[in-house]
Design a protein around this motif. Structure first.
Motif, mmCIF file in Angstrom:
data_model
loop_
_atom_site.group_PDB
_atom_site.id
_atom_site.type_symbol
_atom_site.label_atom_id
_atom_site.label_comp_id
_atom_site.label_asym_id
_atom_site.label_seq_id
_atom_site.Cartn_x
_atom_site.Cartn_y
_atom_site.Cartn_z
ATOM 1 N N CYS A 23 3.320 6.536 5.403
ATOM 2 C CA CYS A 23 3.875 6.959 4.116
ATOM 3 C C CYS A 23 4.128 8.472 4.135
ATOM 4 O O CYS A 23 3.749 9.173 5.070
ATOM 5 N N CYS A 63 -0.415 3.376 8.616
ATOM 6 C CA CYS A 63 0.325 3.871 7.459
ATOM 7 C C CYS A 63 1.233 5.023 7.881
ATOM 8 O O CYS A 63 0.815 5.930 8.596
ATOM 9 N N ARG A 72 -8.445 8.280 6.378
ATOM 10 C CA ARG A 72 -7.756 7.248 5.599
ATOM 11 C C ARG A 72 -7.001 6.299 6.520
ATOM 12 O O ARG A 72 -7.066 5.087 6.395
ATOM 13 N N HIS A 102 0.819 -1.213 0.000
ATOM 14 C CA HIS A 102 0.000 0.000 0.000
ATOM 15 C C HIS A 102 0.853 1.263 0.000
ATOM 16 O O HIS A 102 1.899 1.322 0.626
ATOM 17 N N CYS A 135 -0.324 5.661 0.106
ATOM 18 C CA CYS A 135 -1.439 6.615 -0.037
ATOM 19 C C CYS A 135 -1.283 7.471 -1.297
ATOM 20 O O CYS A 135 -2.208 8.208 -1.646
ATOM 21 N N CYS A 160 0.972 10.539 4.611
ATOM 22 C CA CYS A 160 0.408 10.471 5.963
ATOM 23 C C CYS A 160 1.264 11.256 6.958
ATOM 24 O O CYS A 160 0.744 11.796 7.935
#
Ligand SMILES: [Zn+2]
Ligand SMILES: [Zn+2]
Ligand SMILES: [Zn+2]
Ligand SMILES: [Zn+2]
Length: 512
Positions: free
Chosen positions: A296, A294, A282, A238, A240, A299
């Motif tokens: 990322c 997450c 999210r 994954h 974002c 984020c």
């Protein structure tokens, strides 16, 4: 990037029923003999896909058939063969053998491997399921795909092995009563006690539920909820801001393409969450349903890479400052104004505000131009112009202006043509960051943008080659991106329209 699984969220609410195209052609395969990816393993991410060479935007990475396909668990009654939506009050046709709803006696999905297979019909006919199809039909659907998976065990052992190789997060899920006990009653007990299908133990059924929850792709079009498992695509990690885009055809074959350039050695990613949603929501979705936090780049950045897709406006400095999370990786951290540093609000209050405005947005009729515009107006001093709750409304408006009664493109006054143009440009600016490159979302916005530009140009007393060039650039890119979508789908047909418009322009203005 993280390890867990995905749902394809539709980029927008689809208003047109999709006619699924028939295709007997050989499916397209990645170029060259070698696979464009390798599977790597890391302690943090588990198995994930990495580019085995430099990949260019649009390049096909994965093309594969599903292991299993079926209705989503909270779906409306669908034909169990072809997944057409059914109005059972008007027409209630049932499979003579097992009693499950079908669209008609000659349903194309009858006997099909990814429809109502003979194996399934036989198992259901031999079970007690028929007795429960009278009352509470909808609840029965939830256990149908888990049963389809379980039936692979004896019926298609290779596919069953592939499925059992997928993560199910049983331990994590067991600790969450809302998930585990709900599966226990709605799926495990239904299959074992109510339907009395023999041969499957409790833990096996729970594992199948987990595999589905963690690894499924939403497929199909026309607003019908169908999910599918794929043997390779589930490895994708994954992010974002993903670097791939995927689509599926009439037979639910999945095509994953690079949406941006991917360098050799880089992870091949997709988003398991809806990209046009703010970090708070999210990450909540990723935590609650995909079981990871997450971290990322998007984020970690309170401005969501400068888009401000989650930013509120500061009531102290008269909506000039952005109120952002002070620590976006901590959902409980307070939010503060980045300009005056004087205003702050606790995270739960932000959550409540977003829920309340979100509910209001959800309640708006998606075809009501005035209602969408007044929603934007009402919260213009509360939410940043790029706030995700606005992006949904803006995306609807980008399609409605020029298309619905009272707003057909040739009838739009200049003011509304400019409005459509500006909305498309704003959305494109956000997508360039959050869903960059060759993505379905950018393709549709580019196509929508060409229309007001073209009409403005045709109404202008002075011809501007510059403006015509912009129109052609929109159409060229839209043609490429939407050319990856199957014909017969709304986006595929939009791509065909873009190619046609482009050919027409090239003919009438060959020098541009
Ligand atoms: Zn059917
Ligand atoms: Zn049947
Ligand atoms: Zn993220
Ligand atoms: Zn302020």
């Amino acid at each position: 990037m993280n390890r867990s699984r995905k749902n394809k969220k539709p980029a927008h609410k689809d208003r047109s029923g999709r006619r699924r195209p028939d295709s007997d052609a050989q499916p397209e395969q990645p170029e060259g003999g070698d696979l464009p990816y390798t599977i790597q393993v890391s302690a943090e991410m588990g198995r994930y896909l990495v580019a085995s060479r430099d990949l260019r935007p649009g390049e096909l990475i994965i093309s594969e058939d599903p292991l299993v396909v079926g209705p989503c668990y909270d779906c409306q009654p669908l034909c169990v063969g072809c997944y057409r939506r059914l109005d059972l009050a008007a027409q209630d046709f049932r499979c003579e053998r097992c009693g499950w709803p079908l669209c008609a006696a000659d349903c194309p999905g009858r006997g099909a491997e990814h429809g109502h297979s003979g194996r399934e019909c036989e198992a259901l006919a031999a079970s007690d399921a028929r007795r429960h199809l009278v009352e509470d039909l909808r609840a029965q659907y939830r256990a149908l795909v888990p049963l389809r998976c379980l039936l692979l065990k004896a019926g298609a052992p290779d596919r069953w092995r592939a499925l059992r190789g997928m993560e199910s997060h049983d331990e994590l899920r067991r600790a969450i009563p809302s998930i585990w006990s709900s599966n226990q009653s709605a799926v495990v007990d239904r299959i074992r006690r109510l339907w009395r299908v023999p041969g499957f133990d409790e833990s096996e059924i729970h594992t199948v539920c987990g595999v589905l929850e963690v690894n499924c792709f939403e497929v199909g079009q026309g607003g019908v909820s169908i999910r599918a498992l794929y043997p390779t695509a589930f490895y994708m990690a994954h992010d974002c801001v993903p670097n791939t885009n995927h689509t599926d055809d009439a037979g639910y074959r999945l095509y994953v393409r690079a949406s941006t350039p991917i360098r050799k050695g880089e992870a091949i990613t997709l988003s398991y969450a809806y990209t046009l949603q703010g970090t708070l929501k999210r990450r909540e979705h990723l935590r609650d349903s995909k079981f990871f936090e997450c971290r990322c780049a998007r984020c970690s950045d309170p401005t969501e890479l400068g888009t401000h897709a989650g930013a509120l406006l500061c009531p102290r400095c008269l909506a000039e400052g952005c109120v952002l999370s002070s620590r976006p990786l901590d959902a409980a951290a307070p939010w503060r104004c980045a300009r005056c540093h004087d205003y702050s609000v606790e995270a739960p209050a932000v959550g409540l505000l977003l829920d309340r405005i979100g509910e209001e947005a959800e309640a708006i009729d998606g075809n009501d131009v005035e209602a969408l515009e007044s929603f934007l107006l009402k919260y213009r001093n509360v939410l940043h112009a790029n706030h995700y709750l606005f992006l949904g409304a803006l995306h609807s408006l980008s399609q409605l202006y020029g298309k619905v009664d009272g707003y057909l493109i040739d009838q739009l006054p200049e003011r509304l043509l400019l409005r459509k143009r500006d909305i498309c440009r704003q959305l494109l600016g956000v997508c360039d960051v959050l869903e960059p490159g060759y993505t379905r979302l950018r393709g549709t916005i580019l196509y929508e943008l060409h229309a007001p530009l073209m009409v403005l140009l045709s109404r202008s007393p002075r011809f501007s080659p510059q403006q015509l060039k912009e129109v052609m650039r929109c159409l060229e890119e839209a043609s490429v991106i939407l050319g990856f979508e199957p014909l017969g789908s709304p986006e595929g047909d939009m791509g065909a329209a873009a190619r046609q418009a482009l050919a027409h322009l090239r003919k009438s203005a060959p020098d541009i």
